[in-house]
Scaffold this motif. Structure first.
Motif, PDB file in Angstrom:
ATOM      1  N   PRO A 189       1.787  -8.936  14.027  1.00 37.50           N
ATOM      2  CA  PRO A 189       0.606  -8.062  14.002  1.00 37.50           C
ATOM      3  C   PRO A 189       0.933  -6.647  13.527  1.00 37.50           C
ATOM      4  CG  PRO A 189       1.168  -8.729  16.268  1.00 37.50           C
ATOM      5  CD  PRO A 189       2.197  -9.326  15.377  1.00 37.50           C
ATOM      6  N   HIS A 190      -0.040  -6.020  12.901  1.00 41.17           N
ATOM      7  CA  HIS A 190       0.097  -4.628  12.428  1.00 41.17           C
ATOM      8  C   HIS A 190      -0.842  -3.725  13.205  1.00 41.17           C
ATOM      9  CE1 HIS A 190       2.359  -5.950   8.919  1.00 41.17           C
ATOM     10  NE2 HIS A 190       1.451  -6.895   8.766  1.00 41.17           N
ATOM     11  N   TYR A 191      -0.451  -2.478  13.380  1.00 37.72           N
ATOM     12  CA  TYR A 191      -1.303  -1.449  13.999  1.00 37.72           C
ATOM     13  C   TYR A 191      -1.164  -0.157  13.221  1.00 37.72           C
ATOM     14  CZ  TYR A 191      -1.295  -4.575  18.065  1.00 37.72           C
ATOM     15  OH  TYR A 191      -1.436  -5.654  18.889  1.00 37.72           O
ATOM     16  N   THR A 192      -2.220   0.658  13.232  1.00 31.67           N
ATOM     17  CA  THR A 192      -2.117   2.009  12.667  1.00 31.67           C
ATOM     18  C   THR A 192      -2.899   2.968  13.563  1.00 31.67           C
ATOM     19  OG1 THR A 192      -2.326   3.350  10.674  1.00 31.67           O
ATOM     20  CG2 THR A 192      -4.103   1.781  11.103  1.00 31.67           C
ATOM     21  N   ARG A 193      -2.995   4.238  13.189  1.00 34.35           N
ATOM     22  CA  ARG A 193      -3.736   5.215  13.984  1.00 34.35           C
ATOM     23  C   ARG A 193      -5.217   4.850  14.081  1.00 34.35           C
ATOM     24  NH1 ARG A 193       0.540   7.908  11.971  1.00 34.35           N
ATOM     25  NH2 ARG A 193      -0.245   7.644   9.860  1.00 34.35           N
ATOM     26  N   PRO A 194      -5.912   5.125  15.134  1.00 36.48           N
ATOM     27  CA  PRO A 194      -5.418   5.842  16.328  1.00 36.48           C
ATOM     28  C   PRO A 194      -4.600   4.928  17.252  1.00 36.48           C
ATOM     29  CG  PRO A 194      -7.705   5.226  16.631  1.00 36.48           C
ATOM     30  CD  PRO A 194      -7.348   4.824  15.230  1.00 36.48           C
ATOM     31  N   ALA A 195      -3.661   5.521  17.986  1.00 35.36           N
ATOM     32  CA  ALA A 195      -2.789   4.765  18.893  1.00 35.36           C
ATOM     33  C   ALA A 195      -3.580   4.211  20.076  1.00 35.36           C
ATOM     34  CB  ALA A 195      -1.647   5.655  19.379  1.00 35.36           C
ATOM     35  N   GLU A 196      -4.735   4.814  20.325  1.00 39.02           N
ATOM     36  CA  GLU A 196      -5.601   4.263  21.363  1.00 39.02           C
ATOM     37  C   GLU A 196      -7.059   4.367  20.929  1.00 39.02           C
ATOM     38  OE1 GLU A 196      -6.165   6.079  25.375  1.00 39.02           O
ATOM     39  OE2 GLU A 196      -7.987   4.933  24.925  1.00 39.02           O
ATOM     40  N   TRP A 197      -7.802   3.305  21.103  1.00 38.88           N
ATOM     41  CA  TRP A 197      -9.229   3.283  20.729  1.00 38.88           C
ATOM     42  C   TRP A 197      -9.974   2.474  21.769  1.00 38.88           C
ATOM     43  CZ3 TRP A 197     -12.419   5.874  17.895  1.00 38.88           C
ATOM     44  CH2 TRP A 197     -13.646   5.326  17.495  1.00 38.88           C
ATOM     45  N   ARG A 198     -10.936   3.105  22.445  1.00 45.16           N
ATOM     46  CA  ARG A 198     -11.714   2.463  23.501  1.00 45.16           C
ATOM     47  C   ARG A 198     -10.816   1.827  24.566  1.00 45.16           C
ATOM     48  NH1 ARG A 198     -16.119  -1.340  20.792  1.00 45.16           N
ATOM     49  NH2 ARG A 198     -16.402  -1.775  23.007  1.00 45.16           N
ATOM     50  N   GLY A 199      -9.654   2.445  24.793  1.00 43.98           N
ATOM     51  CA  GLY A 199      -8.728   1.911  25.786  1.00 43.98           C
ATOM     52  C   GLY A 199      -7.823   0.817  25.246  1.00 43.98           C
ATOM     53  N   TRP A 200      -8.012   0.424  23.985  1.00 45.04           N
ATOM     54  CA  TRP A 200      -7.145  -0.597  23.378  1.00 45.04           C
ATOM     55  C   TRP A 200      -5.918   0.100  22.815  1.00 45.04           C
ATOM     56  CZ3 TRP A 200     -12.039  -1.896  20.188  1.00 45.04           C
ATOM     57  CH2 TRP A 200     -12.973  -2.548  21.011  1.00 45.04           C
TER      58      TRP A 200
END
Ligand code: 6GU
Length: 235
Positions: A189-200
């Motif tokens: 899996p990949h992630y990018t900013r924001p490091a947190e969104w709606r608690g995710w």
């Protein structure tokens, strides 16, 4: 893998590929010396009124692409009997019953210098085209499209993005889903900013800066996904 690839697409709808040539990674590959040219069966037909297909012997619905028309188009393009052409160049018919396209076949095709893709329409090809003029029959899945053009674009998309320089970063096509670098497993899996969104949140390890741990985490995720999807591994 070669540096450049010359692809000829035989089709009744050459203009469909104008849009496709503008896709970024395709445009990049073309700018770096590859080519994607269309040959219109209709421009080379020996028959009157631009006829290219005919009703099936034995009856039944639809129209079948004629063997004499395809031979004339191949001879006009290559100045050679298509029976000998296929011994030195991959001539690929796009047909729903063909070999299923996967990353292994894409790598194989990306290693060629030249490819010829034959698109059929309506009910498909006279069988003698497949038997005598083609080196490969390729399918993009077990369902039926109205013609081979979209399948030809799928093949070109997958193959051209493997060519050096087609993507922004040289590495991007190497360690991706189903590649040998990931043992044929789906990608991590990949992630990018924001490091947190709606608690995710994003897994802590990815924010840690520990490259070895990140590599290990990604390998583990990729393995776990392969198991979940029922062993999609190629190896
Ligand atoms: Cl390659 N051609 C057509 N007409 N339908 C398809 C296909 C190809 N692959 C899946 N369905």
């Amino acid at each position: 893998m070669t540096l450049a690839l010359d692809v000829d697409v035989f089709t009744l709808f050459p203009h469909w590929f104008d849009w496709f040539r503008g896709q970024r990674h395709v445009a990049n590959a073309l700018a770096l010396g590859s080519s994607l040219e269309c040959v219109d069966y209709r421009a080379h037909t020996p028959l009157r009124a631009g006829q290219v297909d005919d009703t099936p012997f034995g009856g039944g619905a639809g129209m079948v692409l004629r063997v004499d028309v395809v031979e004339a188009a191949l001879r006009a393009r290559y100045g050679e009997d298509p029976v000998t052409l296929r011994a030195r160049r991959r001539v690929i018919a796009l047909t729903p019953g063909g070999r299923l396209l996967d990353d292994g076949l894409v790598e194989e095709l990306a290693a060629e210098r030249e490819l010829t893709l034959l698109c059929g329409r309506y009910e498909g090809f006279d069988e003698r085209i497949l038997e005598h003029f083609c080196s490969d029959l390729v399918s993009i899945g077990r369902y039926v499209l109205a013609g081979g053009e979209l399948a030809a674009m799928v093949v070109c998309d997958a193959v051209m993005r493997k060519l050096p320089g087609a993507l922004g970063h040289g590495e991007s096509a190497h360690e991706e889903s189903f590649s040998a670098a990931l043992d044929g497993a789906p990608e991590y899996p990949h992630y990018t900013r924001p490091a947190e969104w709606r608690g995710w949140t994003v897994p802590d390890v990815l924010l840690s800066g520990h490259h070895a741990r990140i590599r290990a985490w990604r390998a583990e995720q990729s393995r776990a996904r392969a198991e979940q999807s029922g062993g999609a591994s190629l190896s």
